[in-house]
Motif scaffolding. Sequence first.
Motif, PDB file in Angstrom:
ATOM      1  N   LEU A  47       8.591  19.703   3.252  1.00 12.30           N
ATOM      2  CA  LEU A  47      10.016  19.432   3.067  1.00 12.30           C
ATOM      3  C   LEU A  47      10.488  19.916   1.697  1.00 12.30           C
ATOM      4  O   LEU A  47      11.502  20.634   1.594  1.00 12.30           O
ATOM      5  CB  LEU A  47      10.283  17.930   3.210  1.00 12.30           C
ATOM      6  CG  LEU A  47      11.673  17.459   2.782  1.00 12.30           C
ATOM      7  CD1 LEU A  47      12.727  17.972   3.748  1.00 12.30           C
ATOM      8  CD2 LEU A  47      11.720  15.928   2.684  1.00 12.30           C
ATOM      9  N   TYR A  48       9.784  19.555   0.624  1.00 13.95           N
ATOM     10  CA  TYR A  48      10.233  19.907  -0.709  1.00 13.95           C
ATOM     11  C   TYR A  48      10.077  21.396  -1.000  1.00 13.95           C
ATOM     12  O   TYR A  48      10.869  21.975  -1.763  1.00 13.95           O
ATOM     13  CB  TYR A  48       9.496  19.073  -1.752  1.00 13.95           C
ATOM     14  CG  TYR A  48      10.125  17.711  -1.935  1.00 13.95           C
ATOM     15  CD1 TYR A  48      11.015  17.447  -2.972  1.00 13.95           C
ATOM     16  CD2 TYR A  48       9.860  16.677  -1.032  1.00 13.95           C
ATOM     17  CE1 TYR A  48      11.599  16.227  -3.118  1.00 13.95           C
ATOM     18  CE2 TYR A  48      10.440  15.435  -1.175  1.00 13.95           C
ATOM     19  CZ  TYR A  48      11.318  15.210  -2.225  1.00 13.95           C
ATOM     20  OH  TYR A  48      11.920  13.992  -2.369  1.00 13.95           O
ATOM     21  N   ASP A  59      10.973  10.645  -4.749  1.00 16.10           N
ATOM     22  CA  ASP A  59      11.869  11.743  -5.121  1.00 16.10           C
ATOM     23  C   ASP A  59      12.077  11.800  -6.630  1.00 16.10           C
ATOM     24  O   ASP A  59      12.168  12.887  -7.210  1.00 16.10           O
ATOM     25  CB  ASP A  59      13.220  11.592  -4.420  1.00 16.10           C
ATOM     26  CG  ASP A  59      14.151  12.743  -4.732  1.00 16.10           C
ATOM     27  OD1 ASP A  59      13.871  13.872  -4.271  1.00 16.10           O
ATOM     28  OD2 ASP A  59      15.130  12.529  -5.474  1.00 16.10           O
ATOM     29  N   ALA A  60      12.145  10.622  -7.268  1.00 13.62           N
ATOM     30  CA  ALA A  60      12.295  10.591  -8.724  1.00 13.62           C
ATOM     31  C   ALA A  60      11.072  11.212  -9.411  1.00 13.62           C
ATOM     32  O   ALA A  60      11.201  11.871 -10.449  1.00 13.62           O
ATOM     33  CB  ALA A  60      12.497   9.161  -9.203  1.00 13.62           C
ATOM     34  N   LEU A  61       9.890  11.039  -8.820  1.00 17.91           N
ATOM     35  CA  LEU A  61       8.661  11.573  -9.426  1.00 17.91           C
ATOM     36  C   LEU A  61       8.587  13.088  -9.314  1.00 17.91           C
ATOM     37  O   LEU A  61       8.271  13.782 -10.282  1.00 17.91           O
ATOM     38  CB  LEU A  61       7.432  10.944  -8.752  1.00 17.91           C
ATOM     39  CG  LEU A  61       7.205   9.445  -9.008  1.00 17.91           C
ATOM     40  CD1 LEU A  61       6.058   8.943  -8.143  1.00 17.91           C
ATOM     41  CD2 LEU A  61       6.910   9.180 -10.475  1.00 17.91           C
ATOM     42  N   VAL A  66      13.341  12.247   3.345  1.00 13.91           N
ATOM     43  CA  VAL A  66      12.058  11.548   3.194  1.00 13.91           C
ATOM     44  C   VAL A  66      12.019  10.300   4.084  1.00 13.91           C
ATOM     45  O   VAL A  66      11.019  10.028   4.754  1.00 13.91           O
ATOM     46  CB  VAL A  66      11.819  11.168   1.716  1.00 13.91           C
ATOM     47  CG1 VAL A  66      10.589  10.263   1.589  1.00 13.91           C
ATOM     48  CG2 VAL A  66      11.633  12.415   0.871  1.00 13.91           C
ATOM     49  N   VAL A  67      13.113   9.542   4.109  1.00 14.12           N
ATOM     50  CA  VAL A  67      13.179   8.344   4.963  1.00 14.12           C
ATOM     51  C   VAL A  67      13.009   8.738   6.424  1.00 14.12           C
ATOM     52  O   VAL A  67      12.330   8.046   7.196  1.00 14.12           O
ATOM     53  CB  VAL A  67      14.526   7.612   4.751  1.00 14.12           C
ATOM     54  CG1 VAL A  67      14.756   6.565   5.840  1.00 14.12           C
ATOM     55  CG2 VAL A  67      14.538   6.936   3.391  1.00 14.12           C
ATOM     56  N   LYS A  68      13.602   9.843   6.828  1.00 16.38           N
ATOM     57  CA  LYS A  68      13.490  10.286   8.215  1.00 16.38           C
ATOM     58  C   LYS A  68      12.045  10.614   8.581  1.00 16.38           C
ATOM     59  O   LYS A  68      11.562  10.260   9.669  1.00 16.38           O
ATOM     60  CB  LYS A  68      14.382  11.509   8.430  1.00 16.38           C
ATOM     61  CG  LYS A  68      14.522  11.918   9.879  1.00 16.38           C
ATOM     62  CD  LYS A  68      15.565  13.024  10.034  1.00 16.38           C
ATOM     63  CE  LYS A  68      15.772  13.383  11.505  1.00 16.38           C
ATOM     64  NZ  LYS A  68      16.810  14.438  11.646  1.00 16.38           N
ATOM     65  N   ARG A  76      11.953  -1.933   1.430  1.00 13.47           N
ATOM     66  CA  ARG A  76      10.619  -1.456   1.056  1.00 13.47           C
ATOM     67  C   ARG A  76      10.431   0.011   1.460  1.00 13.47           C
ATOM     68  O   ARG A  76       9.771   0.781   0.766  1.00 13.47           O
ATOM     69  CB  ARG A  76       9.546  -2.322   1.708  1.00 13.47           C
ATOM     70  CG  ARG A  76       9.400  -3.712   1.083  1.00 13.47           C
ATOM     71  CD  ARG A  76       8.348  -4.521   1.804  1.00 13.47           C
ATOM     72  NE  ARG A  76       8.949  -5.447   2.758  1.00 13.47           N
ATOM     73  CZ  ARG A  76       8.324  -5.908   3.836  1.00 13.47           C
ATOM     74  NH1 ARG A  76       7.106  -5.504   4.127  1.00 13.47           N
ATOM     75  NH2 ARG A  76       8.931  -6.763   4.639  1.00 13.47           N
ATOM     76  N   ILE A  77      10.992   0.373   2.612  1.00 13.46           N
ATOM     77  CA  ILE A  77      10.939   1.777   3.049  1.00 13.46           C
ATOM     78  C   ILE A  77      11.720   2.660   2.085  1.00 13.46           C
ATOM     79  O   ILE A  77      11.259   3.713   1.642  1.00 13.46           O
ATOM     80  CB  ILE A  77      11.504   1.899   4.476  1.00 13.46           C
ATOM     81  CG1 ILE A  77      10.583   1.190   5.475  1.00 13.46           C
ATOM     82  CG2 ILE A  77      11.690   3.364   4.862  1.00 13.46           C
ATOM     83  CD1 ILE A  77      11.152   1.103   6.884  1.00 13.46           C
ATOM     84  N   MET A  78      12.941   2.208   1.731  1.00  9.78           N
ATOM     85  CA  MET A  78      13.801   2.989   0.843  1.00  9.78           C
ATOM     86  C   MET A  78      13.175   3.130  -0.543  1.00  9.78           C
ATOM     87  O   MET A  78      13.311   4.176  -1.196  1.00  9.78           O
ATOM     88  CB  MET A  78      15.167   2.305   0.739  1.00  9.78           C
ATOM     89  CG  MET A  78      16.248   3.140   0.065  1.00  9.78           C
ATOM     90  SD  MET A  78      16.759   4.548   1.077  1.00  9.78           S
ATOM     91  CE  MET A  78      16.432   5.888  -0.074  1.00  9.78           C
ATOM     92  N   ALA A  79      12.484   2.087  -1.019  1.00 10.43           N
ATOM     93  CA  ALA A  79      11.872   2.118  -2.345  1.00 10.43           C
ATOM     94  C   ALA A  79      10.853   3.247  -2.460  1.00 10.43           C
ATOM     95  O   ALA A  79      10.794   3.951  -3.470  1.00 10.43           O
ATOM     96  CB  ALA A  79      11.218   0.777  -2.656  1.00 10.43           C
ATOM     97  N   LEU A  80      10.046   3.431  -1.420  1.00 10.28           N
ATOM     98  CA  LEU A  80       9.048   4.507  -1.431  1.00 10.28           C
ATOM     99  C   LEU A  80       9.724   5.873  -1.536  1.00 10.28           C
ATOM    100  O   LEU A  80       9.327   6.722  -2.339  1.00 10.28           O
ATOM    101  CB  LEU A  80       8.190   4.426  -0.164  1.00 10.28           C
ATOM    102  CG  LEU A  80       7.149   3.300  -0.149  1.00 10.28           C
ATOM    103  CD1 LEU A  80       6.701   3.005   1.273  1.00 10.28           C
ATOM    104  CD2 LEU A  80       5.946   3.683  -1.005  1.00 10.28           C
TER     105      LEU A  80
END
Length: 483
Positions: A478-479, A431-433, A308-310, A422-426
């Motif tokens: 992706l998912y 992913d948790a959701l 997701v970060v990528k 802030r990027i990592m938080a998103l």
Amino acid sequence: MFYFFLMRFLISYLKLNIPQFVIYIWGAVECVVTGIYWEDTLRNGLFGRVVFEQKWNWGYMTVQVEQSTLYLIRYSTLCTILFVGLLYGTIRMFQTKISSERQNLARLIGAQFVVLVSLVIQLLVRPTIDIVPIFASLSILSVVVSMLTDGFFGVTDWGHEWVFQQMEDAYIIVDSLYGYLDANASAKAIFPGLERAKIGGNISKELQCIFSGENDKCEVGGRIYERKVSKIINRNKLAGYSMLLKDITEQQEHVNLIHSYNAKLEAEVEEKTRHLQLMQDSIITGMASVVESRDNSTGGHINRTSAVVKILAKKLMESPELAFEQAFLSNVIKVAPMHDLGKVAVDDVVLRKPGKFTDEEYAKMKTHSAEGARVLKKVLAEVEDTELVETAVNIAHYHHERWDGKGYPEGLEGENIPVEARIMALADVFDALVSKRCYKEAFTFDKAFSIIDEGLGTQFDPVLGKIFIDCRPELESLYMEMD
């Protein structure tokens, strides 16, 4: 999966000829075992029953493990593999003449020894706390730090190897003070004194003059040689010199061969550098997977959030108004797998609890962000790439902060939160959701993106969050592929 990553790295570094199908089968087995450990019923049925017992008089939890026959067979086999690797690496360490390779092998042997001892203790003593994940994490961290700081394929090592295998001309290596290190048979034929030279001992005055001379040709014993001296650089410091002497008494055209050699050597350097980078990334991912394997509720979280970060980083790079540098976003992608490294310090009783936390347990879980930053600062203290280190530390420390200042551990607000966090938080929240956890079912994409949208300006950076929402087609693809 730790054992697979560690032994895969050792096989590659030691250049052992192991059939690929054996490696693939082992990797598949480790994946199955990891999956079994995430499922309590399968784990208890196949590897032994785990019971959590509260010790009220002492105020801590103990773990009792009934080890099954399959459990003993698996870990006895791992002990045997590690012991054989330990013996082989030790033999190789004493056989090599190159000091840097001896140091690298010593680090690898130390990592294997720590894991082997912890496995033996776990099998024979059976302590109430599973010590293997802790020692495995520490040992793989030591290998990662060694790779980031020193490198396992220095110029001396692979330059020496390539030339000695491919060239018939005289080749000599000395340290920065002209102390003798090694030479091939052709060099010893030209300079017989090298046969008796000791490692680190001074070379002859004649040879020192040839090394330090300015002419590209020299005369020794009535023959003319073309001279090529190269500096050997290690961690931006001069480590020594290598010299190639080519006999051109009869043939001046050998100059063209020297140029060809230089081109091949540069190509070899690039290939080794690329190979090392891939191995570093693999070890970092493996280290994060060791931590994740202890957490029942977040299977595959590391791989998914990294992907997701990528995707988000690529979209941010295409945004001219934000003007992110490629090197910065590359660092964010590289260290994203380490964002939850601090969980290594969280008690298994809390980390593996199959349900919602109490207030006390949640407080313990929240310590993982500050603990991750502390561990990374310590283990990466000698890494020269300060920007990479700072990015890794900030992501681990602040990825649970909120835009409105209601996050943890520092309660930072707005742009005071490092942008990489802030990027990592998103990525972390998304992913948790959309992922199934032991305490909830996976949300639909519509609901997940609706929650992200509602959180813009409160939980998330509104600018970054808007761009994240624009990534929806790529994220859904992706998912669906990962499913």
